[in-house]
Design an enzyme around this catalytic site. Structure first.
Site, short mmCIF file in Angstrom:
data_model
loop_
_atom_site.label_atom_id
_atom_site.label_comp_id
_atom_site.label_asym_id
_atom_site.label_seq_id
_atom_site.Cartn_x
_atom_site.Cartn_y
_atom_site.Cartn_z
N LYS A 26 0.84 -1.21 0.00
CA LYS A 26 0.00 0.00 0.00
C LYS A 26 0.87 1.25 0.00
CE LYS A 26 -2.79 0.82 3.76
NZ LYS A 26 -2.58 2.19 4.21
N ASP A 321 1.94 -1.19 12.03
CA ASP A 321 0.62 -1.64 11.57
C ASP A 321 0.36 -3.11 11.93
OD1 ASP A 321 0.14 0.86 10.52
OD2 ASP A 321 0.87 0.34 8.52
N ARG A 352 -6.44 1.56 18.19
CA ARG A 352 -6.13 0.12 18.13
C ARG A 352 -5.78 -0.48 19.49
NH1 ARG A 352 -3.11 0.25 12.18
NH2 ARG A 352 -5.08 0.18 11.02
N ARG A 394 -7.34 -3.45 9.67
CA ARG A 394 -6.37 -4.35 10.32
C ARG A 394 -6.99 -5.04 11.54
NH1 ARG A 394 -2.42 -3.37 6.83
NH2 ARG A 394 -1.83 -1.22 6.40
C1 S3P Z 1 2.48 4.80 6.19
C2 S3P Z 1 3.08 5.13 7.37
C3 S3P Z 1 2.59 4.71 8.69
C4 S3P Z 1 1.63 3.53 8.57
C5 S3P Z 1 0.62 3.74 7.49
C6 S3P Z 1 1.31 3.91 6.14
C7 S3P Z 1 3.05 5.32 4.94
O1 S3P Z 1 1.90 5.77 9.29
O2 S3P Z 1 0.98 3.32 9.80
O3 S3P Z 1 -0.25 2.63 7.41
O4 S3P Z 1 2.73 4.80 3.85
O5 S3P Z 1 3.84 6.27 5.01
P1 S3P Z 1 2.67 6.95 10.11
O6 S3P Z 1 3.48 7.70 9.15
O7 S3P Z 1 1.56 7.77 10.67
O8 S3P Z 1 3.46 6.28 11.16
#
Ligand code: S3P
Length: 437
Positions: A26, A321, A352, A394
């Site tokens: 993703k 995550d 969470r 999740r």
């Molecule tokens: C992500 C960073 C993370 C992660 C999110 C995706 C990204 O969040 O939890 O699902 O693609 O940069 P944070 O940057 O808030 O830690």
């Protein structure tokens, strides 16, 4: 606001067998769309994650005048118009749905545009903190209005050029880091971001692949503005955050052995593997190779007896995550598992820490919620119950894995939110399951 009302019943029992290609990453798909849109020329994204969150980023750039189309092979073709080629969105509004990555990264791009845009989100996203990106962008000269100074809708009035900053992010966050680096491209100087612990580094890897020079010293990344991006063919490996669900299912369902193919094991993302291996998990990395600038491998996972562990602040960004599913694993581990330094989990798609505690407790788990973590006592037999995902993808998938080893059926409310990151989850989950003989 889209709130799903679908329920799923998980009937327990069986093992997991066979192989699967988990969904594409993703984080990488979001970034591939953004960097392609800002490049000059046509980029292709091979094996993109065609799920709700990434569709939001694609749609955001379509409304800024960029063509993002699917070709016959399922790849996405993005016709970039360079750093300065975006148009004002019709109605000046972009809807980011449930996607924090869309809202925070697109904010960095919009800060450098000579027009105004309103960014909106669903109920969950409208209650997640956006001041962490608004503050650095304001310091760079963009005008940003937010509800209560910190929540969406965000009204972003960009400025060009932006003023470079040296930003020290109070939270390790790849979304904040990426937002500031994207905005840094619209300055005439050097912009840096520093974090206390290193968050996922896909933006750095992908900037470099697109020809952007970065200066990386420890947890500080600096970029010079005005550098141009080269169109690419991006290849997206499988997402370890999605692979985590069948992986833990195979560890805890008796008699299981599965192969998870093409999993991204970038060292800023592979904390779950490290922690599970310390807990005694039988996970083997095979055929380690490089795909699209990321280290990937196939993971062979076998049912394992697990023992408790301690998870501290330093490793949290590398498995952020994965904590809901790690908690499910910890309910089956011998001893007391303690997870600390994870307060960030309270501002994800749902709280969470609170919800994993309340719902797994209904299933018989022994979990104590801490302000910044969890204490989990195991091993505990789980029982089927009625649980709620709180519209958090999740959580829904973590509860499905717990339901697999429960005594009795588990009913998961709001289960179709898996579409956010793993639209084929329910089919894949059933496909890997075989009845025990
Ligand atoms: C992500 C960073 C993370 C992660 C999110 C995706 C990204 O969040 O939890 O699902 O693609 O940069 P944070 O940057 O808030 O830690």
């Amino acid at each position: 606001m889209t709130v799903s009302t679908s329920s799923r019943i998980v009937v327990p029992g069986g093992s997991l067998r066979g192989e699967t290609l988990p969904p594409p990453d993703k984080s990488i798909t979001h970034r591939a769309i953004i960097l392609s849109a800002l490049s000059t020329g046509t980029s292709r994204i091979i094996h993109p994650l065609a799920a709700d969150d990434c569709e939001r980023t694609a749609e955001a750039f379509r409304s800024l005048g960029i063509s993002v189309e699917r070709d016959r092979t399922g790849a996405w073709v993005v016709v970039g118009r360079g750093l300065y080629g975006l148009n004002e969105a019709p109605s000046q509004t972009i809807y980011c749905g449930n996607s924090g990555t869309t809202m925070r990264l697109v904010s960095g791009v919009l800060a450098g545009q000579p027009f105004e845009t309103k960014l909106m989100g669903d109920h969950s996203l409208s209650n997640r903190p956006m001041d962490r990106v608004a503050q650095p962008l304001r310091a760079m000269g963009a005008e940003i209005a937010a509800r209560d100074g910190k929540y969406a809708p965000l009204h972003i009035h960009g400025r060009r050029p932006l003023t470079p900053v040296d930003w020290k992010s109070p939270v390790p966050s790849a979304q904040v880091k990426s937002c500031v680096l994207l905005a840094g491209l619209y300055t005439e100087g050097i912009t840096s971001v520093e974090e206390t612990f290193k968050s996922r580094d896909h933006t750095e890897r992908m900037f470099s692949a697109a020809g952007i020079k970065l200066d990386i010293q420890g947890n500080r990344v600096a970029v010079r503005g005005g550098q141009t991006l080269t169109a690419q063919e991006w290849v997206v490996p499988s997402d370890i955050s999605s692979a985590a669900f069948p992986l833990v299912a195979a560890l805890i369902a008796p008699g299981s052995e599965i192969l998870l193919r093409n999993v991204d094991v970038n060292p800023t993302r592979d904390g779950l593997l490290e922690v599970l291996q310390a807990m005694g998990a039988n996970i083997k990395r095979e055929d380690i190779r490089v795909m699209g600038g990321e280290p990937v491998c196939d993971l062979v996972v076998k049912t394992s007896g697990l023992k408790a562990t301690r998870v501290d602040e330093e490793i949290i960004p590398r498995l952020l995550d994965e904590i809901p599913i790690l908690t499910v694993a910890a309910t089956q581990a011998e001893g007391v598992t303690e997870i600390r330094g994870a307060a960030e989990l309270r501002v994800k798609e749902s709280d969470r820490l609170a919800h994993v505690t309340s719902e797994l407790t209904k299933m018989g788990a022994r979990i104590q919620e801490l302000p910044d973590g969890l204490i989990i006592r195991g091993p505990t037999p789980l029982r089927g119950a009625e649980v709620d995902s709180f519209n958090d993808h999740r959580m829904a998938m973590a509860f499905a894995v717990a339901g697999l080893i429960a005594d009795g059926n588990t009913s998961i409310r709001n289960a179709d939110c898996v579409d956010i990151s793993f639209p084929t989850f329910w089919e894949e989950f059933e496909k890997l399951r075989v009845a025990t003989t």
